[in-house]
Design a protein around this motif. Structure first.
Motif, PDB file in Angstrom:
ATOM      1  N   LYS A   1       5.620  -8.888   2.871  1.00  0.00           N
ATOM      2  CA  LYS A   1       4.843  -7.688   2.594  1.00  0.00           C
ATOM      3  C   LYS A   1       5.731  -6.463   2.381  1.00  0.00           C
TER       4      LYS A   1
ATOM      5  N   SER B   1      -7.120  -2.204   2.632  1.00  0.00           N
ATOM      6  CA  SER B   1      -7.574  -2.263   4.027  1.00  0.00           C
ATOM      7  C   SER B   1      -8.519  -3.424   4.218  1.00  0.00           C
ATOM      8  N   ARG B   2      -8.811  -3.724   5.477  1.00  0.00           N
ATOM      9  CA  ARG B   2      -9.912  -4.635   5.751  1.00  0.00           C
ATOM     10  C   ARG B   2     -11.209  -3.968   5.281  1.00  0.00           C
TER      11      ARG B   2
ATOM     12  N   LYS C   1     -12.731   2.395   7.493  1.00  0.00           N
ATOM     13  CA  LYS C   1     -11.538   2.575   6.652  1.00  0.00           C
ATOM     14  C   LYS C   1     -11.755   3.641   5.577  1.00  0.00           C
TER      15      LYS C   1
ATOM     16  N   GLY D   1      -9.095  -5.135  -0.779  1.00  0.00           N
ATOM     17  CA  GLY D   1      -9.261  -5.716   0.549  1.00  0.00           C
ATOM     18  C   GLY D   1      -9.173  -7.221   0.483  1.00  0.00           C
ATOM     19  N   PRO D   2      -9.346  -7.869   1.619  1.00  0.00           N
ATOM     20  CA  PRO D   2      -9.172  -9.319   1.654  1.00  0.00           C
ATOM     21  C   PRO D   2     -10.273 -10.072   0.916  1.00  0.00           C
TER      22      PRO D   2
ATOM     23  N   MET E   1      -8.285  -9.628  -2.724  1.00  0.00           N
ATOM     24  CA  MET E   1      -6.959 -10.230  -2.735  1.00  0.00           C
ATOM     25  C   MET E   1      -7.027 -11.756  -2.899  1.00  0.00           C
TER      26      MET E   1
ATOM     27  N   ILE F   1       0.185  -7.137  -1.811  1.00  0.00           N
ATOM     28  CA  ILE F   1       0.209  -5.857  -1.089  1.00  0.00           C
ATOM     29  C   ILE F   1       1.539  -5.148  -1.360  1.00  0.00           C
TER      30      ILE F   1
ATOM     31  N   GLY G   1      -2.394   2.282  11.926  1.00  0.00           N
ATOM     32  CA  GLY G   1      -2.351   2.327  10.469  1.00  0.00           C
ATOM     33  C   GLY G   1      -1.053   1.778   9.913  1.00  0.00           C
ATOM     34  N   LEU G   2      -0.880   0.456  10.052  1.00  0.00           N
ATOM     35  CA  LEU G   2       0.350  -0.162   9.541  1.00  0.00           C
ATOM     36  C   LEU G   2       0.442  -0.084   8.018  1.00  0.00           C
ATOM     37  N   THR G   3      -0.721  -0.005   7.349  1.00  0.00           N
ATOM     38  CA  THR G   3      -0.673   0.116   5.886  1.00  0.00           C
ATOM     39  C   THR G   3       0.082   1.390   5.495  1.00  0.00           C
TER      40      THR G   3
ATOM     41  N   GLU H   1       3.820   0.680   6.027  1.00  0.00           N
ATOM     42  CA  GLU H   1       4.320  -0.190   4.954  1.00  0.00           C
ATOM     43  C   GLU H   1       4.554   0.608   3.666  1.00  0.00           C
TER      44      GLU H   1
HETATM   45  N1  UDP Z   1      -3.843  -6.326   5.249  1.00  0.00           N
HETATM   46  C1  UDP Z   1      -3.804  -7.597   4.717  1.00  0.00           C
HETATM   47  N2  UDP Z   1      -4.765  -7.947   3.807  1.00  0.00           N
HETATM   48  C2  UDP Z   1      -5.768  -7.108   3.443  1.00  0.00           C
HETATM   49  C3  UDP Z   1      -5.828  -5.819   4.030  1.00  0.00           C
HETATM   50  C4  UDP Z   1      -4.852  -5.477   4.936  1.00  0.00           C
HETATM   51  O1  UDP Z   1      -2.900  -8.377   5.006  1.00  0.00           O
HETATM   52  O2  UDP Z   1      -6.597  -7.478   2.634  1.00  0.00           O
HETATM   53  C5  UDP Z   1      -2.774  -5.973   6.197  1.00  0.00           C
HETATM   54  C6  UDP Z   1      -2.104  -4.642   5.945  1.00  0.00           C
HETATM   55  O3  UDP Z   1      -1.081  -4.760   4.979  1.00  0.00           O
HETATM   56  C7  UDP Z   1      -1.599  -4.298   7.340  1.00  0.00           C
HETATM   57  C8  UDP Z   1      -2.672  -4.889   8.242  1.00  0.00           C
HETATM   58  O4  UDP Z   1      -3.351  -5.871   7.476  1.00  0.00           O
HETATM   59  O5  UDP Z   1      -0.372  -4.962   7.607  1.00  0.00           O
HETATM   60  C9  UDP Z   1      -3.671  -3.831   8.702  1.00  0.00           C
HETATM   61  O6  UDP Z   1      -3.118  -3.089   9.728  1.00  0.00           O
HETATM   62  P1  UDP Z   1      -3.622  -1.616  10.013  1.00  0.00           P
HETATM   63  O7  UDP Z   1      -2.897  -1.156  11.233  1.00  0.00           O
HETATM   64  O8  UDP Z   1      -3.456  -0.746   8.794  1.00  0.00           O
HETATM   65  O9  UDP Z   1      -5.193  -1.705  10.273  1.00  0.00           O
HETATM   66  P2  UDP Z   1      -6.108  -2.723  11.107  1.00  0.00           P
HETATM   67  O10 UDP Z   1      -6.593  -3.739  10.122  1.00  0.00           O
HETATM   68  O11 UDP Z   1      -5.252  -3.298  12.202  1.00  0.00           O
HETATM   69  O12 UDP Z   1      -7.235  -1.855  11.588  1.00  0.00           O
END
Ligand code: UDP
Length: 487
Positions: free
Chosen positions: A218, A280-281, A286, A327-328, A366, A377, A397-399, A402
Motif C-alpha cells: 500500500k 475509505s470503508r 467517513k 471503497g471496498p 476496489m 490504493i 485516520g491511516l488513510t 498513507e
Molecule cells: N482501506 C482498504 N480498503 C478500502 C478502504 C480502506 O484497505 O477499501 C485501508 C486504508 O488504506 C487504511 C485502512 O484501510 O489503511 C483504514 O484505516 P483508517 O485508520 O483510515 O480508518 P478505519 O477504517 O480504521 O476507520
C-alpha cells in the motif's frame, strides 16, 4: 485458547536502510533503543491481542514484532483463541459504549462469561510466560486475562488501548468503570492520542500513535509507469494497449444503478485531470456524502456565469476536476447492515445528481483481492491531485498517513487523529465543518486555488510522517516504554 502466530520477515533492516529517505529513520531508531534493548535482554516481550487477521491491530503486529526482533528483542505474538460468541458480543458492547453507543446496562450473565473465559485464557498464558517476561495486552478482549496473569506472576505489563474516543457520557463512563479494575493491575497504559486517555489514567499513560510500513504494497514507492500499469490492470484507465488484468478489476457505479468497469461510460481522466480522491470503508462517519455535495456545489458555483472572483487557471482547474469516492468491494459489507446502508445512501446521492455532474464524480469499488486493492490504493493516492479524508469522526485516520507519506496534497476534516496529522496550512488543509457541504466546497476551492503551495504542503506532510508515523518511530517509542518499565 492461545495461538502463537508465526511471523515472516518481509524486509530486513538493511533493505529499509537502502532507501535514502528511510536510512536516517532506521539509524535514529537503532541509536535510540540500545539501552532499552539491553534492559530487555533475557526477557520475552509478549504481544497479546484477539485476532491474527483483519483490522489495523493485526496488520501492525507483524511489523512491530519483526522489527523488535531485528533489534535484538525476543518478541512473540500470541492471539487469544476464544470459541464463545458471548465473550465477543460483550467486548463489542464495551467498544460501542466507549464510543457513546448502545445500552449502558451491562448484563451480569455476559460479564460472568467474559470473566470465566478470561480465566481460562489466563491459565494457558501463565503456563507459557516467565516471571521476568513483559506482557503487552491490546484492547479490551484480552484485558482481563492479562490482568489475571499479572496478579498470578507479577510480570511487568502494559495495556494498549487502540480505541480512539473522546466521548464523555454516561455510556462511556459505564464502560470505563467496568474496565478500570482490570486496567489497574497493569503498570502502564498506551493510547493513540492524548485526547483518548480517560481522566483516571492521566498519569499512567504513554502516547504511541499508529504507524505505516513504507515498504508494504500500500505504501511502497512506485514509478510513474507502475502507477499507470496498476490503474490499467484495475480497469481504472483506458490505454488501448494489452495489459495483464487483475483477477477482478475495480468497478464504477453506472447511471442504471449497476457496477461496471470504471472506464464506462467514458475514461475518468486519471493521470491527466485534477483529481480529488477519498478512499475509505463504506461508513456514514467517513463523510462521503458531504464531500460529494460540497464538490457538486463548487462545480455549480464555478460554472455559474457570475464567477469572476477566480483566476482563469483556478476556474479551469475546478471545471476539469474529477472526484473519486472509493471503497471496498461490496462483498465486504455483505453481512454489515450499516456498511451496506452507507454505500446505498451514497449511490442514491450520486444517482440524484445532474448527468453532467455524474460524469465528474465516480463511485468506485476496489478489486476484492487484498493485495490488488492495496496496489490500487497506492496508485490512486499517488496519482490524485488532492487526497481527501472528510470523516465526521476519526480515531486516527491511516488513510491520511498513507497519503501524506506519498507527498499528496491533503484535505482532511478537523477531527480526531486527522487534526493531529495535518497541521492546517502547513501539511495541507482542514475542513472546519466536514458535515457541511458549503464548508467542504469552500476548503476545496481554496486548496485548488493554492497550487503554488502544493509542493510546500506535501514535502512538509511527508517529513511529518517520516518523523512521527513510520514503523521505526513506533518501535522506538514501544521499546522506550518497555525499557523504562523493566528498569
Ligand atoms: N482501506 C482498504 N480498503 C478500502 C478502504 C480502506 O484497505 O477499501 C485501508 C486504508 O488504506 C487504511 C485502512 O484501510 O489503511 C483504514 O484505516 P483508517 O485508520 O483510515 O480508518 P478505519 O477504517 O480504521 O476507520
Amino acid at each position: 485458547m492461545i495461538q502463537l502466530i508465526d511471523i515472516d520477515v518481509e524486509h530486513t533492516m538493511a533493505e529499509y536502510a537502502t532507501d535514502t529517505v528511510l536510512r536516517n529513520s532506521v539509524e535514529a531508531m537503532q541509536n535510540a533503543v540500545t539501552d532499552d534493548v539491553a534492559a530487555l535482554d533475557g526477557r520475552t516481550v509478549w504481544m497479546v491481542n484477539s485476532t491474527a487477521s483483519g483490522g489495523g491491530v493485526a496488520e501492525m503486529m507483524p511489523k512491530l514484532v519483526s522489527l523488535s526482533r531485528a533489534l535484538g528483542v525476543d518478541a512473540k505474538w500470541a492471539v487469544i483463541d476464544v470459541d464463545e460468541p458471548v465473550f465477543f458480543e460483550f467486548t463489542k458492547e464495551i467498544h460501542n459504549l466507549l464510543h457513546g453507543a448502545g445500552d449502558p446496562e451491562l448484563v451480569d450473565h455476559e460479564r460472568e462469561i467474559y470473566e470465566a473465559t478470561s480465566r481460562s485464557v489466563a491459565d494457558e498464558l501463565a503456563e507459557r510466560i516467565a516471571p521476568d517476561d513483559v506482557l503487552v495486552v491490546h484492547d479490551p478482549q484480552p484485558l482481563a486475562a492479562g490482568a489475571m496473569v499479572v496478579e498470578e506472576l507479577g510480570v511487568p505489563a502494559v495495556w494498549r488501548c487502540h480505541i480512539g474516543s473522546e466521548e464523555h457520557s454516561e455510556k462511556s463512563r459505564t464502560a470505563w468503570e467496568f474496565l478500570e479494575p482490570w486496567i489497574s493491575d497493569y503498570d502502564r497504559t498506551v493510547f493513540t492520542l492524548p485526547a483518548y486517555v480517560p481522566d483516571f489514567l492521566a498519569t499512567d499513560a504513554d502516547i504511541i500513535p499508529p504507524a505505516i510500513d513504507p515498504f508494504s504494497a500500500k505504501n511502497r514507492r512506485m514509478k510513474p509507469q507502475e502507477v499507470a500499469t496498476v490503474l490499467a490492470r484495475a480497469d481504472l484507465i483506458d490505454t488501448g494497449h494489452p495489459v495483464e488484468q487483475f483477477g477482478q478489476p475495480a468497478r464504477r457505479l453506472q447511471a442504471d444503478g449497476s457496477f461496471a468497469p470504471a472506464t464506462e461510460p467514458a475514461d475518468i481522466g486519471l493521470l491527466f485531470r485534477p483529481t480529488i480522491c477519498q478512499i475509505s470503508r463504506w461508513d456514514s462517519l467517513k463523510g462521503f456524502v458531504p464531500l460529494l455535495r460540497g464538490f457538486a456545489e463548487l462545480k455549480r458555483d464555478a460554472r455559474s456565469a457570475a464567477d469572476s472572483s477566480r483566476s482563469d487557471d483556478h476556474r479551469e482547474r475546478i471545471e476539469n476536476a474529477r472526484l473519486l469516492l472509493v471503497g471496498p468491494d461490496p462483498s465486504s459489507v455483505a453481512d454489515d447492515p450499516e456498511g451496506r446502508a452507507a454505500l446505498e445512501n451514497l449511490e442514491e446521492e450520486w444517482l440524484a445528481l445532474d448527468p453532467e455532474l455524474r460524469d465528474d464524480a465516480a463511485v468506485i469499488v476496489m478489486p476484492p483481492d487484498q493485495h490488488e486493492s492495496a496496489l490500487v490504493i497506492n496508485a490512486l493516492q499517488r496519482c490524485s491531485t488532492v487526497v481527501a479524508q472528510n470523516s465526521l469522526q476519526e480515531g486516527f485516520g491511516l488513510t491520511v498517513t498513507e497519503a501524506m507519506w506519498k507527498r499528496a496534497v491533503l484535505m482532511g476534516s478537523d477531527t480526531g487523529g486527522i487534526t493531529a496529522q495535518i497541521r492546517d496550512g502547513k501539511d495541507g488543509r482542514l475542513v472546519p465543518d466536514s458535515g457541511d457541504p458549503a464548508s467542504v466546497a469552500e476548503t476545496l476551492d481554496s486548496v485548488l486555488e493554492a497550487a503554488d503551495k502544493w509542493d510546500d504542503w506535501s514535502y512538509s506532510a511527508q517529513r511529518h510522517v517520516t518523523d512521527n508515523y513510520l514503523v521505526f518511530e513506533q518501535v522506538t517509542r514501544w521499546l522506550e516504554t518497555l525499557g523504562l518499565l523493566v528498569r
